[in-house]
Scaffold this motif. Structure first.
Motif, short mmCIF file in Angstrom:
data_model
loop_
_atom_site.label_atom_id
_atom_site.label_comp_id
_atom_site.label_asym_id
_atom_site.label_seq_id
_atom_site.Cartn_x
_atom_site.Cartn_y
_atom_site.Cartn_z
N ALA A 1 0.83 -1.21 0.00
CA ALA A 1 0.00 0.00 0.00
C ALA A 1 0.86 1.26 0.00
N LEU A 2 1.95 1.24 0.76
CA LEU A 2 2.85 2.39 0.76
C LEU A 2 3.50 2.59 -0.60
N SER B 1 1.33 14.15 -9.04
CA SER B 1 1.99 15.43 -8.81
C SER B 1 2.63 16.01 -10.07
N ALA C 1 1.39 6.57 -6.89
CA ALA C 1 0.24 7.43 -7.20
C ALA C 1 0.57 8.90 -6.93
N THR C 2 1.29 9.18 -5.88
CA THR C 2 1.67 10.55 -5.57
C THR C 2 2.56 11.13 -6.66
N ALA D 1 2.26 1.67 -3.51
CA ALA D 1 1.22 2.19 -4.41
C ALA D 1 0.95 3.66 -4.14
N THR D 2 1.00 4.07 -2.88
CA THR D 2 0.80 5.47 -2.54
C THR D 2 1.91 6.34 -3.10
N ILE D 3 3.15 5.87 -3.01
CA ILE D 3 4.28 6.63 -3.56
C ILE D 3 4.13 6.77 -5.07
#
Length: 169
Positions: free
Chosen positions: A129-130, A141, A136-137, A132-134
Protein backbone atom coordinates in the motif's frame (compact mmCIF):
# COMPACT_ATOMS: atom_id res chain seq x y z
CA UNK A 1 34.85 8.95 10.40
CA UNK A 2 35.30 10.08 6.82
CA UNK A 3 31.79 11.55 7.03
CA UNK A 4 33.19 14.30 9.25
CA UNK A 5 36.44 14.74 7.31
CA UNK A 6 35.09 15.60 3.86
CA UNK A 7 34.03 19.15 3.13
CA UNK A 8 30.68 18.77 1.41
CA UNK A 9 27.29 17.27 2.18
CA UNK A 10 27.25 15.10 -0.95
CA UNK A 11 30.67 13.61 -0.20
CA UNK A 12 29.65 13.06 3.42
CA UNK A 13 26.54 11.22 2.25
CA UNK A 14 28.55 8.90 0.01
CA UNK A 15 31.01 8.30 2.87
CA UNK A 16 28.06 7.38 5.08
CA UNK A 17 26.82 5.07 2.33
CA UNK A 18 30.21 3.34 2.30
CA UNK A 19 29.99 2.76 6.06
CA UNK A 20 26.51 1.26 5.69
CA UNK A 21 27.72 -1.02 2.88
CA UNK A 22 30.56 -2.20 5.11
CA UNK A 23 28.05 -2.84 7.91
CA UNK A 24 25.95 -4.87 5.46
CA UNK A 25 29.04 -6.83 4.40
CA UNK A 26 29.72 -7.57 8.06
CA UNK A 27 26.21 -9.02 8.34
CA UNK A 28 26.91 -11.14 5.26
CA UNK A 29 30.13 -12.41 6.86
CA UNK A 30 28.24 -13.64 9.93
CA UNK A 31 25.84 -15.50 7.62
CA UNK A 32 22.85 -13.18 7.97
CA UNK A 33 22.37 -13.00 4.23
CA UNK A 34 18.89 -11.49 4.23
CA UNK A 35 19.74 -8.72 6.67
CA UNK A 36 23.05 -7.97 4.94
CA UNK A 37 21.46 -7.62 1.53
CA UNK A 38 18.56 -5.66 3.03
CA UNK A 39 20.90 -3.18 4.72
CA UNK A 40 22.97 -2.72 1.58
CA UNK A 41 19.97 -2.23 -0.73
CA UNK A 42 17.95 -0.08 1.66
CA UNK A 43 20.83 2.19 2.64
CA UNK A 44 22.00 2.56 -0.96
CA UNK A 45 18.58 3.78 -2.05
CA UNK A 46 18.16 5.97 1.03
CA UNK A 47 21.53 7.67 0.59
CA UNK A 48 20.99 8.19 -3.14
CA UNK A 49 17.61 9.80 -2.49
CA UNK A 50 19.22 11.98 0.16
CA UNK A 51 21.90 13.13 -2.29
CA UNK A 52 19.28 13.92 -4.92
CA UNK A 53 17.32 16.08 -2.48
CA UNK A 54 20.51 17.66 -1.26
CA UNK A 55 21.45 18.63 -4.79
CA UNK A 56 17.96 20.00 -5.43
CA UNK A 57 17.48 22.01 -2.25
CA UNK A 58 20.88 23.09 -0.95
CA UNK A 59 21.92 26.65 -1.45
CA UNK A 60 25.36 25.78 -2.71
CA UNK A 61 25.55 24.02 -6.07
CA UNK A 62 25.00 20.30 -5.66
CA UNK A 63 26.10 20.31 -2.03
CA UNK A 64 29.70 20.25 -3.22
CA UNK A 65 30.88 23.61 -1.89
CA UNK A 66 33.32 23.35 1.00
CA UNK A 67 31.71 23.55 4.39
CA UNK A 68 32.38 22.28 7.87
CA UNK A 69 30.46 19.23 8.97
CA UNK A 70 31.08 19.76 12.70
CA UNK A 71 29.82 22.70 14.69
CA UNK A 72 31.29 23.59 18.08
CA UNK A 73 34.30 21.29 17.78
CA UNK A 74 35.45 21.51 21.40
CA UNK A 75 32.08 20.57 22.90
CA UNK A 76 31.48 17.77 20.40
CA UNK A 77 34.96 16.35 21.07
CA UNK A 78 34.30 16.45 24.83
CA UNK A 79 30.90 14.77 24.45
CA UNK A 80 32.30 12.10 22.12
CA UNK A 81 35.23 11.38 24.45
CA UNK A 82 32.96 11.19 27.49
CA UNK A 83 30.49 8.89 25.72
CA UNK A 84 33.30 6.61 24.58
CA UNK A 85 34.76 6.47 28.10
CA UNK A 86 31.38 5.57 29.64
CA UNK A 87 30.64 2.88 27.06
CA UNK A 88 34.15 1.40 27.20
CA UNK A 89 34.00 1.30 31.00
CA UNK A 90 30.61 -0.41 30.78
CA UNK A 91 32.09 -3.16 28.64
CA UNK A 92 34.52 -4.15 31.39
CA UNK A 93 32.33 -3.56 34.44
CA UNK A 94 29.11 -5.29 33.37
CA UNK A 95 28.74 -8.99 34.06
CA UNK A 96 27.69 -10.27 30.63
CA UNK A 97 25.41 -13.33 30.65
CA UNK A 98 26.66 -16.52 29.05
CA UNK A 99 24.30 -18.14 26.58
CA UNK A 100 23.83 -21.89 26.66
CA UNK A 101 21.36 -21.99 23.77
CA UNK A 102 22.32 -23.04 20.29
CA UNK A 103 21.69 -20.53 17.50
CA UNK A 104 18.54 -21.24 15.45
CA UNK A 105 18.94 -23.20 12.21
CA UNK A 106 17.54 -20.30 10.17
CA UNK A 107 18.40 -16.99 11.85
CA UNK A 108 16.59 -14.93 9.21
CA UNK A 109 13.27 -16.68 9.83
CA UNK A 110 13.74 -16.46 13.59
CA UNK A 111 14.43 -12.74 13.37
CA UNK A 112 11.40 -12.16 11.14
CA UNK A 113 9.15 -14.08 13.51
CA UNK A 114 10.56 -12.20 16.50
CA UNK A 115 10.06 -8.82 14.84
CA UNK A 116 6.70 -9.37 13.19
CA UNK A 117 5.19 -12.46 14.72
CA UNK A 118 1.62 -12.89 13.51
CA UNK A 119 1.61 -9.45 11.87
CA UNK A 120 3.84 -10.38 8.93
CA UNK A 121 0.97 -10.48 6.41
CA UNK A 122 -0.23 -7.08 7.61
CA UNK A 123 3.24 -5.61 7.10
CA UNK A 124 3.51 -7.07 3.59
CA UNK A 125 0.14 -5.57 2.63
CA UNK A 126 1.15 -2.28 4.27
CA UNK A 127 4.38 -2.26 2.26
CA UNK A 128 2.45 -2.74 -0.97
CA UNK A 129 0.00 0.00 0.00
CA UNK A 130 2.85 2.39 0.76
CA UNK A 131 4.49 1.60 -2.56
CA UNK A 132 1.22 2.19 -4.41
CA UNK A 133 0.80 5.47 -2.54
CA UNK A 134 4.28 6.63 -3.56
CA UNK A 135 3.66 5.74 -7.20
CA UNK A 136 0.24 7.43 -7.20
CA UNK A 137 1.67 10.55 -5.57
CA UNK A 138 4.39 10.83 -8.18
CA UNK A 139 1.93 10.28 -11.02
CA UNK A 140 -0.59 12.78 -9.67
CA UNK A 141 1.99 15.43 -8.81
CA UNK A 142 3.32 15.78 -12.33
CA UNK A 143 1.67 18.46 -14.38
CA UNK A 144 2.34 16.50 -17.52
CA UNK A 145 0.13 13.74 -18.70
CA UNK A 146 1.02 10.33 -20.01
CA UNK A 147 1.23 11.52 -23.60
CA UNK A 148 3.12 14.75 -22.94
CA UNK A 149 6.31 13.27 -24.37
CA UNK A 150 4.71 13.76 -27.79
CA UNK A 151 4.39 17.50 -27.15
CA UNK A 152 1.58 19.29 -28.90
CA UNK A 153 1.69 16.98 -31.91
CA UNK A 154 -1.42 15.19 -30.69
CA UNK A 155 -3.37 18.44 -30.66
CA UNK A 156 -2.49 19.35 -34.21
CA UNK A 157 -4.67 18.18 -37.03
CA UNK A 158 -3.69 17.70 -40.60
CA UNK A 159 -6.11 18.75 -43.30
CA UNK A 160 -6.41 15.15 -44.52
CA UNK A 161 -6.89 13.72 -41.03
CA UNK A 162 -10.54 12.87 -40.43
CA UNK A 163 -10.02 12.45 -36.65
CA UNK A 164 -8.74 15.29 -34.46
CA UNK A 165 -5.36 14.50 -32.94
CA UNK A 166 -3.54 12.94 -35.85
CA UNK A 167 -2.75 9.43 -36.90
CA UNK A 168 -0.14 8.67 -34.22
CA UNK A 169 -2.62 8.04 -31.40
Amino acid sequence: MLVFRVDSMARATFSLLASFVFAGLTLLLVELAYLGVLVILMMTMEMLIMVVFMIMYMMNPAGLQPMTMVHNRKASLAIATGTFAVLATGIFLIDWPASTEQPPPDPTRSLAEALMGPKMLVMIVLGLALFATIVATVVLSTHRGRYDRFGDRLDRTRPDDPVRGGVGR
